[in-house]
Structures are given as C-alpha cells and as structure tokens.
Design a protein around this motif. Sequence first.
Motif, mmCIF file in Angstrom:
data_model
loop_
_atom_site.group_PDB
_atom_site.id
_atom_site.type_symbol
_atom_site.label_atom_id
_atom_site.label_comp_id
_atom_site.label_asym_id
_atom_site.label_seq_id
_atom_site.Cartn_x
_atom_site.Cartn_y
_atom_site.Cartn_z
ATOM 1 N N GLN A 3 -4.267 -1.749 2.749
ATOM 2 C CA GLN A 3 -3.496 -2.895 3.183
ATOM 3 C C GLN A 3 -4.066 -3.472 4.472
ATOM 4 O OE1 GLN A 3 0.663 -2.147 3.308
ATOM 5 N NE2 GLN A 3 1.171 -4.188 3.963
ATOM 6 N N ILE A 30 -2.614 -6.837 0.114
ATOM 7 C CA ILE A 30 -3.001 -5.543 -0.425
ATOM 8 C C ILE A 30 -4.134 -5.771 -1.415
ATOM 9 C CG2 ILE A 30 -2.263 -3.530 -1.747
ATOM 10 C CD1 ILE A 30 0.536 -3.932 -0.709
ATOM 11 N N ASP A 45 3.807 -0.034 -6.224
ATOM 12 C CA ASP A 45 3.110 -1.109 -5.518
ATOM 13 C C ASP A 45 4.025 -2.328 -5.358
ATOM 14 O OD1 ASP A 45 0.741 0.388 -5.332
ATOM 15 O OD2 ASP A 45 -0.035 -0.419 -7.222
ATOM 16 N N GLU A 97 6.320 -1.625 -2.578
ATOM 17 C CA GLU A 97 5.576 -1.669 -1.313
ATOM 18 C C GLU A 97 5.358 -3.118 -0.863
ATOM 19 O OE1 GLU A 97 1.176 -0.482 0.401
ATOM 20 O OE2 GLU A 97 2.000 0.710 -1.227
ATOM 21 N N ARG A 117 -7.261 -9.618 -3.673
ATOM 22 C CA ARG A 117 -6.235 -9.425 -2.644
ATOM 23 C C ARG A 117 -4.952 -10.078 -3.137
ATOM 24 N NH1 ARG A 117 -10.431 -10.759 2.016
ATOM 25 N NH2 ARG A 117 -11.171 -8.635 2.340
ATOM 26 N N GLU A 149 -0.815 -10.995 -2.068
ATOM 27 C CA GLU A 149 0.218 -11.085 -1.038
ATOM 28 C C GLU A 149 1.391 -11.873 -1.593
ATOM 29 O OE1 GLU A 149 -0.837 -13.661 2.352
ATOM 30 O OE2 GLU A 149 -2.535 -14.304 1.140
#
Length: 135
Positions: free
Chosen positions: A2, A7, A46, A49, A112, A114
């Motif tokens: 991260q 992430i 995930d 998270e 990536r 987000e």
Amino acid sequence: MQANNMIEFLLNTGSTIEEGRLAKGGSKLTEEYTQECAVCKMNPKDFREMGLPKRVLISTMNGLHSVAVYAYAAESVEPGQIFMPRAIWANVVVDPETFSTGSPLYKGSPVRVESTVEDVLNSGDLTMKLYVRGR
C-alpha cells in the motif's frame, strides 16, 4: 503493497457468461452491460482493507491510464488480485505489451487501485473519452 490510499494488485481479466451473452447479443451499449462489465471483483479481505468502496479507480503502474468501475467482494478472487470481465473497462488498464506473442497480458498485470467518487462511464461514453477526446 500500500502507498497512500492506493493498493497494488495483479489484474486478471476474462470472459464471464453474462459478459459473453451481452456482447454477442449486441448489448454493449446497455446499462445491463455496464453493470456486468464495469466491475472490479476483489477478495473480501482486500475489499474491507480498502474501506468497502462502491467504486474504485484502477490505474496502470505508470499512472498514464485509469478507469472508474464498481467494486465488489468475491470469495473466488485470491488476496492481492482483482478480476475484471473482458471488456473496454479492463482494456483501458491491460498492459499492451505482447512479449512478441501478439496477445497482451490479460492475466497478472500489475495495477494500482484506490477508492473513488468518479462516475462509472458506460461503454459509449468511455469510448468517447478515450478515443475522441483523448485519455
């Protein structure tokens, strides 16, 4: 894994039964197609998270290309990976490198992810954004 609120994941893409039914049936411009294909499925751990986002922005590692899609938890997805149906949304962030095979890396591309408040565009609007107005 991260950095800030982003992430890194490995992107896997592939056909789904519904994606195939809609695409082959000429329904790529429908809301049903958008709801089926403009998605990112991730492991529930995930997903938690990331804060249980409704939408995520998926970006290439160099940040040049990104796309907003709906986010969902799916037990079938391994931690550290995401799955997107094979469609224009995934194609925005699939690495075009073919390694001399003639086929891009549809499995295991690093990306990536987000959370985002960006709107998820339908395939027609996304095409206009990408190919007419520029990325």
